[in-house]
Design an enzyme around this catalytic site. Structure first.
Site, mmCIF file in Angstrom:
data_model
loop_
_atom_site.group_PDB
_atom_site.id
_atom_site.type_symbol
_atom_site.label_atom_id
_atom_site.label_comp_id
_atom_site.label_asym_id
_atom_site.label_seq_id
_atom_site.Cartn_x
_atom_site.Cartn_y
_atom_site.Cartn_z
ATOM 1 N N ASP A 227 -35.396 -45.815 41.594
ATOM 2 C CA ASP A 227 -35.480 -46.841 42.601
ATOM 3 C C ASP A 227 -36.923 -47.404 42.639
ATOM 4 O O ASP A 227 -37.605 -46.162 41.954
ATOM 5 C CB ASP A 227 -35.391 -46.483 43.387
ATOM 6 C CG ASP A 227 -34.944 -47.127 44.540
ATOM 7 O OD1 ASP A 227 -35.800 -48.482 44.863
ATOM 8 O OD2 ASP A 227 -33.999 -46.812 45.783
HETATM 9 C C1 BGC Z 1 -34.632 -50.944 46.946
HETATM 10 C C2 BGC Z 1 -33.683 -51.231 46.078
HETATM 11 C C3 BGC Z 1 -34.209 -52.045 45.436
HETATM 12 C C4 BGC Z 1 -35.712 -52.201 44.960
HETATM 13 C C5 BGC Z 1 -36.381 -53.351 44.124
HETATM 14 C C6 BGC Z 1 -36.280 -50.312 46.372
HETATM 15 O O1 BGC Z 1 -36.762 -50.083 47.589
HETATM 16 O O2 BGC Z 1 -34.366 -49.082 47.509
HETATM 17 O O3 BGC Z 1 -32.577 -50.956 46.557
HETATM 18 O O4 BGC Z 1 -33.437 -53.195 44.228
HETATM 19 O O5 BGC Z 1 -36.770 -51.308 46.299
HETATM 20 O O6 BGC Z 1 -36.190 -54.583 45.414
#
Ligand code: BGC
Length: 755
Positions: A227
């Site tokens: 993530d």
């Molecule tokens: C989120 C993800 C997301 C990623 C990219 C993160 O903060 O938890 O779900 O895909 O950001 O935007």
């Protein structure tokens, strides 16, 4: 392909290999031009593309905005999820995206979870099946999907650090199966590890999860992506199975990987394995890129509309208040009718190609000036009597009042959790004040996750419209006038109050730790076991028609662990309108020595039935559907005996049931030791013969002094000593038999039992 990858590995320098393990920036991997290794481009999100053009939300390229995952969960329609996935895949191709960061399939542990709108359900089977279809749809277009966030990522509070502490059964039975189903049925190109720790180990370096379970047990062939910012110790991550770090680290962690290989802390062969997995997907993604793809905005808007129709969930409908009659005079009240809240905030936020509102559509559906509109509430949280009075005036004049209320944007979002599950006070006050002047109140809720409804008795009908995406306005209007029948069913329990929720005592945690004390009793598994009636149960959702369930058949009354069981049932549309129905199959272990839920969802099907039509549908079940996760054997096992198959319209509306017997299980016998109890030996096919005579002798000794002329006393003594003997650890036999069963004999029993 493998040959090509091996040849590339031989040509790549250590620096290049390290570079391949992280992004160049927020959204791209690094190309290695000299070897023809392409970069891939990725973007959010699960309900529509968020392909950024400039930094910040709202600056992404226009894309179709679908209902969010909590709405999609309520559709219970795997074919529909495939279709949405396919549509997203087409838009991804058109926008030059090779990897989509979705779907989100975390379990809804508490309605307070800020990101619940981004997740399907509190049930792992429902989430897993929907996710598998969605992933297959996306990947049918040559675009990769990303399951997220792996795993036990169930709150936003302190999300980067929080340690989710949960027992083995909860992990295996609740927090892993959705991922397992989607991996096995759809082989997503990628899985995103969560920010949090699981039992003290960061998800980004959790070898048990990323390697042993995901890769070895489930056969995952894609790569694990972090993530955004979830990396803790990059080198440990490589060892554990985290392939790719996002966003780009500016070279910091790449250098650490290089240093670790140089100083021997990380074997280069391990780095090669990681890079090989990455190259497999990068090359594939490049091969599947389409030339000159385009997407048809209007056609995709229509798919968003069909989707929205299947998600809306009719929770209550007294005296068939709905559908409306187009001769009625209607008061439309509440700003959501005009300015719909159709999606959630954070990384899944889409810049829609268009947005429809319910008010406009209602105006086209009702002739003349039968529709009157009033704001009902201001957009801040204030209770404004003047605005309410205006609404009361049009409500008094009308035959029905439609109240569009729910959660404003700042009530739920990625990044923070909710602190309560109430709708704003000015919305609740409005419902009461309108009910005081109008007996036909229809509440249309807009929200991404369960809300409390202490005002429910004021409403004749309650329509849960979720966050319905860009076409939601039309879907709501058409449903209200009965252009189609509602078919959504709750994928999450709506409790009467948040303190009833099983995670209430520990949600959020303290000092960075959150104990999942409810274990496997998440969602309806808890409410049913504790006999706590919810406001609306899991699986609930009304229709404008009626259905009859009949003729439940099971192809074998007895089965063994090797068997496949076919269950069939007839469903008839006995009402006056064509409609869809979600048929739900639950299994209950009738008698169990282990702690199990009352029943669990194991299969479901959504079907379409014309008026008067009957369809025979079948479900296929295997041993796993009857099993629990055995923490002695660390595998799925079921106890022999009777199980109930329960089929119905919701978890609380079971229409047909039958029993089936499990006769054989060939799971490995448990290994017993000195500390295992006498009852465990007695239950063990090889142990029983050795302990049974000893148990009888002990009972005889214990009961020798009992006065048998007093039957009640004798019975009491017998029950007491039986329990004492059963629970004795084996090694205690020595002292309890005063040496008659000595150490040698004890060793012999252990050996013969485990032989
Ligand atoms: C989120 C993800 C997301 C990623 C990219 C993160 O903060 O938890 O779900 O895909 O950001 O935007």
């Amino acid at each position: 392909m493998q040959e090509k990858i091996q040849s590339l590995l031989q040509q790549l320098t250590l620096e290049e290999k390290a570079a391949l393990c992280s992004g160049k920036d927020n959204w791209t991997s690094k190309p290695i031009d000299r070897l023809g290794i392409p970069a891939i481009f990725m973007c959010d999100g699960p309900h529509g593309l968020r392909r950024e053009q400039a930094d910040g939300f709202g600056h992404s390229m226009p894309a179709t905005c679908f209902p969010t995952a909590s709405a999609l969960g309520a559709s219970w329609n795997v074919d529909l999820l495939y279709k949405i996935g396919e549509t997203l895949g087409k838009e991804a191709q058109a926008q030059g995206v090779q990897l989509l960061l979705g779907p989100g399939i975390n379990m809804k542990r508490s309605p307070l979870g800020g990101r619940n709108f981004e997740y399907y359900s509190e049930d792992p089977i429902l989430s897993g099946e929907l996710a598998a279809a969605f992933v297959n749809g996306i990947q049918s277009q040559g675009v990769g999907a990303t399951l997220k966030h792996f795993t036990a990522n169930n709150q936003e509070f302190e999300r980067m650090n929080n340690n989710s502490i949960l027992d083995e059964r909860a992990l295996q039975e609740i927090y892993l199966p959705a991922f397992e189903i989607a991996v096995k049925k759809a082989q997503p190109w990628s899985i995103m590890c969560a920010y949090n720790q699981i039992n003290g180990v960061y998800a980004s370096e959790h070898k048990e999860l990323l390697h042993h379970i995901l890769k070895e047990k489930w056969g995952f062939e894609g790569f694990v992506i972090s993530d955004w910012g979830a990396v803790h110790d990059r080198v440990e991550g490589i060892k554990a199975g985290l392939h790719f770090e996002m966003p780009g680290n500016g070279g910091i962690n790449d250098k650490r990987i290089i240093a670790a290989v140089q100083n021997g802390a990380l074997k280069e062969a391990r780095l090669d394995e990681i890079v090989a997995d990455l190259l497999t997907v990068f090359l594939k993604a490049n091969d599947y890129k389409q030339t000159n793809p385009i997407f048809n905005k209007e056609a995709h808007h229509q798919i968003a509309l069909q989707t929205a129709q299947e998600c809306i969930t009719l929770l209550k409908n007294e005296q068939n208040c709905l559908p409306l009659n187009i001769n009625q005079k209607i008061a439309v009240i509440g700003q959501f009718a005009k300015k719909p809240r159709f999606q959630g905030g954070g990384s899944s936020q889409v810049n829609p190609t268009q947005v429809e509102c319910a008010l406009d559509h209602l105006q086209t559906l009702f002739p003349n000036d039968q529709i009157q509109y009033a704001d009902g509430y201001p957009l801040d949280d204030a209770v404004d009597e003047t605005i309410i009075n205006q609404a009361q005036r049009i409500a008094t004049d009308a035959d029905v009042a439609l109240l569009f209320v729910g959660l404003p944007d700042h009530y739920e979002s990625e990044g923070f959790d909710r602190t309560h599950i109430d709708i704003p006070k000015n919305h609740a006050v409005l419902i009461r004040q309108i009910a005081a002047v109008q007996k036909n109140v229809v509440v249309i809720l807009t929200n991404g996750s369960a809300v409390r409804m202490p005002w429910a008795h004021h409403a004749k009908a309650i329509v849960e419209s979720w966050l319905l995406g860009q076409a939601g306005g039309q879907a709501i209007a058409d449903l209200l006038v009965g252009k189609y029948s509602p078919s959504g069913k709750l994928a999450e329990t709506f409790p009467t109050k948040i303190s009833d929720n099983p995670s209430f005592l520990s949600f959020g945690g303290e000092h960075g730790k959150v104990y999942y004390g409810e274990g496997i009793f998440s969602g309806y598994r808890y409410y049913e076991k504790k006999q706590i009636p919810p406001q609306f149960p899991f699986g609930h959702g009304l229709s404008y028609t009626t259905f009859e369930y009949s003729n439940l058949q099971i192809d074998k009354p007895e089965f063994s662990d090797q068997d496949q069981i076919e269950v069939s049932i007839d469903i008839t549309n006995t009402g006056k309108m064509d409609a869809k129905e979600v048929v739900q199959l639950y299994i209950k272990d009738a008698i169990s020595t282990v702690i199990r839920p009352e029943k669990e969802l194991k299969a479901f099907q959504k079907i379409d039935l014309a008026v008067g039509e009957t369809k025979n549908i079948t479900f296929s079940l295997d041993y796993r559907a009857f099993a629990y996760y055995n923490t002695n054997l660390h595998t799925w096992t079921a106890e022999k005996g009777e199980f109930q198959l329960l089929i119905g319209r919701s978890s609380q509306d079971i229409r047909q049931s039958s029993t089936i017997h499990l006769t054989e299980t060939n799971h490995p016998l448990p290994q017993l030791n000195r500390y295992s109890t006498i009852k465990e030996y007695a239950a063990h096919p090889k142990g029983e013969a050795h302990v049974r005579p000893i148990m009888e002798q002990m009972m005889a000794i214990f009961l020798a002094g009992t006065d048998h002329s007093d039957a009640e006393n004798a019975h009491k003594a017998e029950s007491f000593f039986k329990a004492i003997v059963a629970d004795l650890p084996l090694y205690k036999l020595e002292t309890f038999t005063l040496g008659a069963v000595d150490e040698k004999k004890i060793e012999e029993i252990i050996e013969k039992t485990n032989a």
